[in-house]
Design an enzyme around this catalytic site. Structure first.
Site, PDB file in Angstrom:
ATOM      1  CE  LYS A 273       3.463 -18.258   9.062  1.00 14.05           C
ATOM      2  NZ  LYS A 273       4.457 -18.196   7.987  1.00 14.05           N
ATOM      3  NE  ARG A 347      12.155 -10.712   7.742  1.00 10.67           N
ATOM      4  CZ  ARG A 347      12.296 -11.130   6.493  1.00 10.67           C
ATOM      5  NH1 ARG A 347      12.745 -10.305   5.563  1.00 10.67           N
ATOM      6  NH2 ARG A 347      11.972 -12.361   6.159  1.00 10.67           N
TER       7      ARG A 347
HETATM    8  N1  BES Z   1       7.957 -18.251  11.001  1.00  8.42           N
HETATM    9  C1  BES Z   1       8.035 -17.999   9.613  1.00  8.42           C
HETATM   10  C2  BES Z   1       9.128 -18.811   8.918  1.00  8.42           C
HETATM   11  C3  BES Z   1       8.969 -20.313   8.920  1.00  8.42           C
HETATM   12  C4  BES Z   1       8.383 -20.945   7.847  1.00  8.42           C
HETATM   13  C5  BES Z   1       9.435 -21.063   9.959  1.00  8.42           C
HETATM   14  C6  BES Z   1       8.267 -22.313   7.837  1.00  8.42           C
HETATM   15  C7  BES Z   1       9.314 -22.434   9.960  1.00  8.42           C
HETATM   16  C8  BES Z   1       8.733 -23.053   8.877  1.00  8.42           C
HETATM   17  C9  BES Z   1       8.346 -16.530   9.361  1.00  8.42           C
HETATM   18  O1  BES Z   1       7.840 -15.637  10.298  1.00  8.42           O
HETATM   19  C10 BES Z   1       7.726 -16.183   8.051  1.00  8.42           C
HETATM   20  O2  BES Z   1       6.544 -16.267   7.931  1.00  8.42           O
HETATM   21  N2  BES Z   1       8.561 -15.807   7.088  1.00  8.42           N
HETATM   22  C11 BES Z   1       8.115 -15.479   5.793  1.00  8.42           C
HETATM   23  C12 BES Z   1       8.863 -14.249   5.331  1.00  8.42           C
HETATM   24  C13 BES Z   1       8.327 -13.642   4.070  1.00  8.42           C
HETATM   25  C14 BES Z   1       6.962 -13.061   4.326  1.00  8.42           C
HETATM   26  C15 BES Z   1       9.269 -12.571   3.612  1.00  8.42           C
HETATM   27  C16 BES Z   1       8.390 -16.653   4.858  1.00  8.42           C
HETATM   28  O3  BES Z   1       9.419 -17.335   5.051  1.00  8.42           O
HETATM   29  O4  BES Z   1       7.577 -16.929   4.010  1.00  8.42           O
HETATM   30 ZN    ZN Z   2       5.848 -15.076   9.908  1.00 11.50          ZN
END
Ligand code: BES
Ligand code: ZN
Ligand code: ZN
Length: 497
Positions: A273, A347
């Protein structure tokens, strides 16, 4: 903090008073019992528009030698238990920051709700509203004085036992939610999967439910490759936590199963990230913490239900042996997953949790809670969670529990068309969609592991698990969203979907 329930009138005593004011320029009906000087002071505040009565607005004023805090509850005709909860939180916080360690309040009537429910909402709001996370402050901040006594005045002595019951339930639920908030607020170096498992164990001992921790060896034996795949990037061992509570008269009944995403830190892994706000990813275990808090509260309240809590917990880090985009893993249920993006890890760990639920139990119904997608924050913001599921009647039951508990969720469609987006060229499914409807395609992925036979609801709590600012009974930081919803669901559960 203790609650005292006293039958009497507002004119006796010298303690600070917390009073509710409604919006619309007039004194609310419940102000009939206020002493005359307070009534006229409140009228004047409304007339001169120094106070509007808007929800969570507070105003501190001395009247005839006594301190009064007015807390807005919004329009009187639209009063709900949640607004009582919110205003109780905002009001208690205002009193505390004004330097008082005790106050007196009443219970205002809420259309369609019992006095017991109002007492419960008031107690929850008070305890949650004065919560703060000061674990790592060497010097306690100024506003962290302690509230010692809240006196709840009731006009009618026959309400005494109902009010006491409501307060007691509110206290149990708030205590559990506070435990949940503490875990979620805790930085990731102070709350690893191992420490999360230890928290679960100690609560299980104290509240008499069972808790088993499956270590990595056990996970391997069960074929939890999806969870283990995420864990590969970290030095910290992953933990799979199994909680079980059997309430009075519930043995032999099919369990309700609650599943939680327990990523104690989500860096994204190899699909790392951006660094901005990455520190917030310590809250990526909020689903797990909500399940823990809800099982604790359900046990504390001795609800007559059979509940199983399943938590898949690991860090998601980009260590030297981390899983890589393109890797294929086989989840516990047997399906294979192409890991396109290592940041879509929630997931993956839930796929194994769902597989575990189906293999080891005959669930009556399932609910998973997960901070799963940034897309859900974009779609719904901080005022409701996303709900998707496989059974319309179960969806409705969960939605209703959300409404009743003030933890609202909003249904998004989970039509089969969305599953197309998670088909993989090389495995059964892939862990990302096509860039559209990210919240729904994540749920479509999960459905592949939840199956169609057992009613299942997925709650995406990415937006609601964390508050950007204080609001009513919510403090900036962890909200413990889901604890009250699940407890409400358990309290209303009659074994049928
Ligand atoms: N933990 C994150 C989602 C999240 C984002 C929670 C902001 C709280 C605040 C999750 O694991 C994630 O990174 N999801 C990705 C999925 C994508 C790579 C398909 C996302 O939402 O960008
Ligand atoms: Zn994630
Ligand atoms: Zn995550």
């Amino acid at each position: 903090m203790i609650f005292k329930v006293v039958s009497g009138s507002l004119s006796s005593g010298k303690e600070a008073l917390l009073l509710g004011l409604s919006e619309g320029g007039k004194l609310p009906a419940w102000a009939a019992g206020w002493p005359a000087p307070i009534r006229s002071a409140a009228k004047d505040l409304l007339k001169t528009k120094r106070v509007s009565g808007k929800l969570n607005e507070t105003f501190l004023l001395p009247v005839a030698g006594r301190w009064i805090v007015f807390a807005g509850v919004g329009k009187a005709a639209e009063l709900t238990l949640d607004k009582v909860r919110q205003a109780s939180g905002a009001g208690a916080r205002r009193i505390l920051s004004a330097g008082f360690d005790r106050f007196t309040r009443g219970l205002i009537p809420v259309p369609g709700a019992s006095v017991q429910q109002v007492a419960q909402a008031g107690a929850e709001g008070t305890l949650l509203g004065i919560y703060s996370f000061t674990r790592w402050k060497s010097v306690k901040p100024e506003d962290k004085k302690e509230l010692k006594i809240v006196t709840v005045l009731i006009g009618n002595g026959k309400d005494l036992s109902a009010v006491r019951k409501g307060i007691e339930a509110g206290r149990q639920i708030a205590d559990s939610a506070i435990w949940t908030r503490d875990m979620v607020n805790q930085p990731a170096n102070k709350l690893t999967p191992t420490m999360l498992a230890n928290e679960a164990k100690s609560a299980a001992r104290k509240f008499r439910f069972s808790c088993r921790i499956l270590d990595m060896k056990a996970q391997k034996k069960l074929g939890m490759e999806a969870l283990l795949g995420v864990a590969r990037g970290s030095r910290e061992p992953s933990k799979f936590i199994v909680l079980e509570y059997k309430g009075p008269g519930s043995s032999g009944k099919k369990p309700l199963i609650w599943l939680g995403k327990g990523i104690t830190f989500d860096s994204g892994g190899i699909s790392i990230k951006p660094s901005e706000k990455m520190e917030l990813m310590k809250y990526d275990m909020a689903g797990a913490a909500a399940v823990l808090g809800a099982v604790r509260a359900t046990a504390a309240l001795k609800l007559p239900v059979h509940v199983v809590g399943l938590i898949a917990s690991t860090e998601n880090l980009p260590g030297g042996s981390a899983q890589k985009p393109g890797d294929v893993v086989r989840a516990m249920g047997g399906k294979t997953i192409e890991v396109i993006n290592t940041d879509a890890e929630g997931r993956l760990v839930l796929a194994d949790a769902l597989g575990y639920a189906r293999k080891n139990y005959k669930p009556a119904a399932m609910v998973d809670l997960a901070t799963l997608t940034g897309a859900c924050v974009v779609a719904l913001g901080q005022h409701c969670g996303g709900l998707m599921g496989t059974n319309a009647s179960w969806n409705k039951q969960v939605e209703k529990a959300g409404q009743q508990s003030g933890e609202r969720v909003w249904e998004l469609p989970l039509w089969t068309e969305y599953t197309e987006a998670v088909r993989s060229d090389v495995a059964d499914v892939k862990n990302v969609g096509d860039g559209k409807a990210g919240t729904i395609t994540a749920a479509a992925f999960l459905r592949e592991f939840a199956g169609e036979e057992i009613p299942w609801v997925h709650l995406d709590i990415a937006g609601v698990a964390w508050a950007d600012a204080d609001r009513g009974h919510l403090r900036k930081g962890a909200t413990a969203f889901g604890v009250r919803l699940l407890v409400d669901l358990a309290a209303g559960w009659n074994g049928k979907v």
